[in-house]
Design an enzyme around this catalytic site. Structure first.
Site, short mmCIF file in Angstrom:
data_model
loop_
_atom_site.label_atom_id
_atom_site.label_comp_id
_atom_site.label_asym_id
_atom_site.label_seq_id
_atom_site.Cartn_x
_atom_site.Cartn_y
_atom_site.Cartn_z
N SER A 112 50.91 33.98 37.98
CA SER A 112 50.62 32.56 38.18
C SER A 112 49.18 32.24 37.78
CB SER A 112 50.97 32.10 39.60
OG SER A 112 49.94 32.41 40.46
N ALA A 160 47.48 33.83 35.44
CA ALA A 160 47.44 33.87 33.98
C ALA A 160 48.02 32.58 33.41
CB ALA A 160 48.21 35.09 33.46
N ASP A 191 41.73 35.96 41.30
CA ASP A 191 42.70 36.27 40.25
C ASP A 191 42.42 35.49 38.98
OD1 ASP A 191 43.87 37.77 42.19
OD2 ASP A 191 45.88 36.97 41.92
O1 PMV Z 1 50.03 40.31 45.90
P1 PMV Z 1 48.91 39.41 45.58
O2 PMV Z 1 48.35 39.59 44.22
O3 PMV Z 1 49.19 37.98 45.95
O4 PMV Z 1 47.66 39.89 46.46
C1 PMV Z 1 47.36 39.47 47.73
C2 PMV Z 1 46.05 40.06 48.13
C3 PMV Z 1 45.75 39.99 49.60
O5 PMV Z 1 44.54 40.71 49.81
C4 PMV Z 1 46.84 40.66 50.42
C5 PMV Z 1 45.59 38.57 50.10
C6 PMV Z 1 44.36 37.87 49.60
O6 PMV Z 1 44.33 36.62 49.70
O7 PMV Z 1 43.39 38.51 49.15
#
Ligand code: PMV
Length: 313
Positions: free
Chosen positions: A105, A107, A147
């Site tokens: 999402s 990207a 991200d």
């Molecule tokens: O699975 P993903 O990429 O949505 O990673 C979540 C990462 C967590 O540390 C569990 C939550 C966060 O907001 O950092």
């Protein structure tokens, strides 16, 4: 005129969950991408075509009333066509599996922000990142922005809540074998479960956060040295902490076990409860590790770090 952009997915290498409580996490972009092509159209509509479905709507709809994973694209297109007499057609192509914690999402938001905004004016990476985070908030209100940042700039990055992002300049030469459990997970509910664990085990959780902080500090040194074997030990150690906070399950453990013999170490990446694990390898054990997973019919593929980030055409 068509405007095209692509952005990489990501994995969390270390520090997921603990990052929510202030510990530093390490993320990297991976060489699996999403491409977005945008084009102005005469019809006064925003139309999005993708391999997870299509969406065509008139401009100026309320975002909260749109129930589609494609709404970040609608948000971006609608924002860009204000006071412009045009519609937009968007085509999304992805080689990142969707919804399993590999940054699909983010990207989408980064490549979408670049492709759509560049139909109207030249935009800097900083502006694109800002737009992408705004768009991502239409689906994850509380996104940290980590991200989208790694998808925009590529490479490896450290992130913590207080200090934000910092690019790590090392270029370690590892391969990650990603294995998809094909179990859907909701990041929100797994994060809530960890909060419950923390509330019932405050002292234990504080110790785990301390240990994770130390581990991440060691990892930063090992990344500089390109010491992949030792990094593998840290992967194994980090997985033990994730087991303790209850985000693993039998399927994930079986997958991790499956890769542990040949690779340097394997762990969950992202929220857990489902989603993906990765096994850390280099040229010497990549094929053997892949074969171990393939023999067990796991859904797996290998990736390297993407150092390019956002690309525009
Ligand atoms: O699975 P993903 O990429 O949505 O990673 C979540 C990462 C967590 O540390 C569990 C939550 C966060 O907001 O950092």
């Amino acid at each position: 005129m068509k405007s095209k952009a692509s952005a990489p997915g990501k994995v969390i290498l270390f520090g997921e969950h603990f990052v929510v409580y202030g510990v530093k996490a390490i993320l990297c972009a991976i060489n699996k991408r999403i491409s977005v092509t945008a084009e102005k159209s005469e019809e006064n509509k925003i139309s999005i075509k993708s391999n997870i479905g299509n969406l065509t709507l008139e401009p100026n709809k309320l975002i909260s009333e749109i129930n589609s994973p494609l709404k970040p694209f609608y948000y971006l297109a609608n924002k860009m066509i204000q006071n412009q007499n045009t519609g937009i057609e968007i085509v999304v192509e992805s080689d990142i599996p969707l919804g399993v914690g590999l940054g699909s999402s983010s990207a989408c938001c980064v490549a979408g922000a670049a492709a759509i905004s560049r139909l109207f004016h030249k935009t800097s990476k900083e502006e694109i990142l800002k737009l992408a985070i705004e768009a991502e908030k239409t689906i994850f209100k509380n996104t940290s922005g980590a991200d989208c940042t790694v998808c925009t700039y590529g490479g490896i990055m450290e992130y913590d809540k207080e200090n934000g992002f910092d690019k790590i300049e090392s270029e370690p030469n590892f391969h990650l074998v990603i294995v998809n459990s094909n179990i859907e997970h909701s990041t929100e509910s797994v994060v809530a479960r960890v909060r419950e664990f923390k509330e019932k085990n405050e002292t234990k959780f504080a110790t785990l956060c301390n240990n994770e902080s130390k581990l991440v500090k060691d990892v930063l040194g090992l990344l500089k040295e390109n010491n992949i074997k030792e990094l593998g030990c840290k992967v194994i150690q980090n997985q033990k902490y994730l087991e303790t906070i209850g985000i693993s399950n039998d399927k994930l453990r079986e997958m991790i076990q499956g890769g542990q013999n040949e690779s340097f170490g394997a762990k969950i990446t992202g929220a857990g409860g489902g989603g993906c694990i990765f096994a850390l390898t280099d040229e010497s054990n990549l094929d053997q590790t892949m074969n171990q997973f393939k023999e067990k019919n796991y859904d797996c593929f290998s990736v390297k770090i993407d150092f390019k980030g956002l690309d525009t055409f």
